[in-house]
Design a protein around this motif. Structure first.
Motif, PDB file in Angstrom:
ATOM      1  N   ARG A   1      -2.600  -0.005   2.566  1.00  0.00           N
ATOM      2  CA  ARG A   1      -2.479  -0.085   1.105  1.00  0.00           C
ATOM      3  C   ARG A   1      -3.243   1.052   0.442  1.00  0.00           C
ATOM      4  N   ARG A   2      -4.451   1.302   0.929  1.00  0.00           N
ATOM      5  CA  ARG A   2      -5.247   2.369   0.341  1.00  0.00           C
ATOM      6  C   ARG A   2      -4.656   3.745   0.654  1.00  0.00           C
ATOM      7  N   ALA A   3      -4.101   3.911   1.834  1.00  0.00           N
ATOM      8  CA  ALA A   3      -3.545   5.215   2.213  1.00  0.00           C
ATOM      9  C   ALA A   3      -2.461   5.660   1.246  1.00  0.00           C
TER      10      ALA A   3
ATOM     11  N   ARG B   1     -10.877  12.069   0.155  1.00  0.00           N
ATOM     12  CA  ARG B   1     -11.195  10.666  -0.128  1.00  0.00           C
ATOM     13  C   ARG B   1     -10.641   9.758   0.965  1.00  0.00           C
ATOM     14  N   ALA B   2      -9.446  10.070   1.452  1.00  0.00           N
ATOM     15  CA  ALA B   2      -8.852   9.271   2.525  1.00  0.00           C
ATOM     16  C   ALA B   2      -9.703   9.360   3.786  1.00  0.00           C
TER      17      ALA B   2
ATOM     18  N   GLU C   1      -5.188  -3.498   4.791  1.00  0.00           N
ATOM     19  CA  GLU C   1      -5.841  -2.942   3.605  1.00  0.00           C
ATOM     20  C   GLU C   1      -5.893  -1.422   3.688  1.00  0.00           C
ATOM     21  N   GLY C   2      -6.088  -0.881   4.888  1.00  0.00           N
ATOM     22  CA  GLY C   2      -6.104   0.560   5.058  1.00  0.00           C
ATOM     23  C   GLY C   2      -4.781   1.207   4.699  1.00  0.00           C
TER      24      GLY C   2
ATOM     25  N   GLU D   1      -2.078   4.663  -1.765  1.00  0.00           N
ATOM     26  CA  GLU D   1      -2.658   4.861  -3.099  1.00  0.00           C
ATOM     27  C   GLU D   1      -3.368   6.205  -3.201  1.00  0.00           C
ATOM     28  N   ILE D   2      -4.096   6.565  -2.141  1.00  0.00           N
ATOM     29  CA  ILE D   2      -4.955   7.752  -2.202  1.00  0.00           C
ATOM     30  C   ILE D   2      -4.183   9.038  -1.950  1.00  0.00           C
TER      31      ILE D   2
ATOM     32  N   GLU E   1     -12.763   7.037   3.334  1.00  0.00           N
ATOM     33  CA  GLU E   1     -12.492   5.608   3.367  1.00  0.00           C
ATOM     34  C   GLU E   1     -11.841   5.145   4.667  1.00  0.00           C
ATOM     35  N   LEU E   2     -10.991   5.994   5.257  1.00  0.00           N
ATOM     36  CA  LEU E   2     -10.130   5.540   6.356  1.00  0.00           C
ATOM     37  C   LEU E   2     -10.356   6.281   7.662  1.00  0.00           C
TER      38      LEU E   2
END
Length: 413
Positions: free
Chosen positions: A401-403, A355-356, A398-399, A405-406, A359-360
């Motif tokens: 923050r998502r990193a 998933r990372a 934002e990346g 989380e994921i 998204e990233l």
């Protein structure tokens, strides 16, 4: 221009140390040698063939931090290479006073003992900053329990650390006088083992990383911490991130852009990279926490390199050995997410990798994911990291923050 004769002091062949060593060894027109605590053969085995071919001599000593042993090793290099050593360098903070002492003895250009002492001893550092009217946290160097408690009663909460400590690993927060009193029951401060007490500055934490040549401040980079390293050490569940905004010219950074270079002047910075940690309080005022006369750790040098499209491992070598540097423009925002497993044991797996990537993936420029079987780390850097880069600062923020989380590091006993 005469050929530089450089000695790089590296007690052990650690991966982070070897990145700087490689940059120094491959400089043109230099003779390069190493002083280590490991046997020469095992140290050399950790190097790639290109670097091994550049090493003129490697001298092993029992303790690289001992100025007498270090001086003897440098004299041996001078004899074996047939020329006086012109640069004596090392990246580890605990080495800086020994390096400075040997430079003085052998008249090698660079930071002297007085200058190194102002960076290494955090109480002396803060005295120097305060004498130059620079903003820093209130502090007291306690050599006995009575004076420590007297300061603590008027300054709560506070932070306690050894005066020659490095980073949050040696630091703890004190919220009540009884807590400090209990700790000192088994760790009493003394003239031989003083305790540095500081006002606990509440606010956001940042770094101010710099390059100086010949006493002139030529370059700086600002990094934002989220949250502070001390909070991360106190809370094992928190994932730490570091962010380098693309634009650091705004008014929110004006106080440190003024105070940072003045602090370096007050401490006597000559040539090299420094790592300064500072806080911004809720009212906008700042406080300098501490400054290290070394390049930053925890992938910061890589982050600065990616932000400027310039290899700052090589920059450190060129500045420290040749005193050469042309400041590059800042082209990108960069950031690192540090991956920490919860609980104890060893890494079982890292969840969320696919998933990372989805998204990233377009933001990732470097990563070191935790490996199965890897033991849990003891520092706030965790078991691995991921570095992101983009022209848009908000995209990187934002990346990150998502990193965190994921990507989840799962541990098992």
């Amino acid at each position: 221009m005469s050929r530089a004769n450089t000695v790089f002091v590296a007690p052990f062949a650690l991966p982070s140390t070897l990145r700087f060593l490689r940059a120094a060894a491959l400089l043109p027109d230099t003779t390069f040698s190493v002083v280590a605590q490991e046997p020469a053969a095992s140290f050399m085995a950790a190097l790639d063939e290109e670097v091994r071919d550049r090493i003129a001599d490697i001298v092993s000593v029992a303790d690289c931090h001992d100025p007498d042993q270090l001086e003897g090793a440098v004299r041996r290099v001078a004899a074996s290479t047939g020329s006086e050593v012109t640069a004596l360098v090392g990246i580890l903070e605990p080495l800086q006073e020994a390096l400075a002492s040997v430079r003085e003895r052998l008249q090698i250009r660079g930071m002297d003992r007085a200058e190194a002492g102002r960076f290494r001893d955090k109480a002396v550092m803060k005295d120097a900053l305060r004498a130059h009217d620079l903003p820093c946290a209130g502090h007291h160097l306690a050599t006995d329990a009575a004076s420590a408690l007297s300061f603590a009663r008027g300054t709560m909460p506070l932070v306690a650390k050894p005066p020659a400590g490095a980073g949050a690993r040696d630091t703890f927060r004190v919220d009540e006088v009884a807590q400090l009193e209990s700790w000192m029951g088994s760790n009493p401060p003394s003239p031989q083992r003083p305790l540095l007490l500081e006002e606990f500055v509440q606010g956001r934490e940042f770094s101010f990383d710099s390059v100086s040549v010949g006493g002139r401040h030529l370059f700086h980079s600002i990094s934002e911490y989220s949250p502070t390293p001390l909070q991360v050490m106190e809370s094992p569940w928190i994932q730490w991130t570091v962010m380098l905004p693309r634009d650091i010219s705004g008014p929110e950074y004006a106080p440190i852009l003024s105070a940072g270079p003045r602090a370096l002047d007050a401490l006597g910075m000559v040539s090299g990279m420094t790592h300064m940690e500072w806080f911004r309080r809720a009212d906008g005022s700042i406080a300098i926490s501490e400054v290290a006369a070394r390049p930053p750790g925890a992938q910061f040098t890589s982050l600065i390199s990616y932000a400027h499209d310039r290899d700052f491992y090589r920059v450190w070598a060129e500045v420290s050995i040749l005193e050469e540097f042309t400041p590059p423009p800042r082209r990108y925002a960069t950031g690192a997410a540090y991956l920490r497993g919860q609980g104890g044991g060893r890494v079982a797996r890292v969840a969320g990798i696919e998933r990372a990537n989805e998204e990233l993936g377009d933001l990732v420029v470097e990563s070191q994911l935790p490996a199965p079987g890897q033991p849990k780390a003891s520092s706030y850097e965790g078991e691995g990291f991921i570095i992101l880069r983009h022209e848009d600062t908000d995209r990187v923020r934002e990346g990150l923050r998502r990193a965190v989380e994921i990507l989840q590091v799962e541990l098992s006993s």
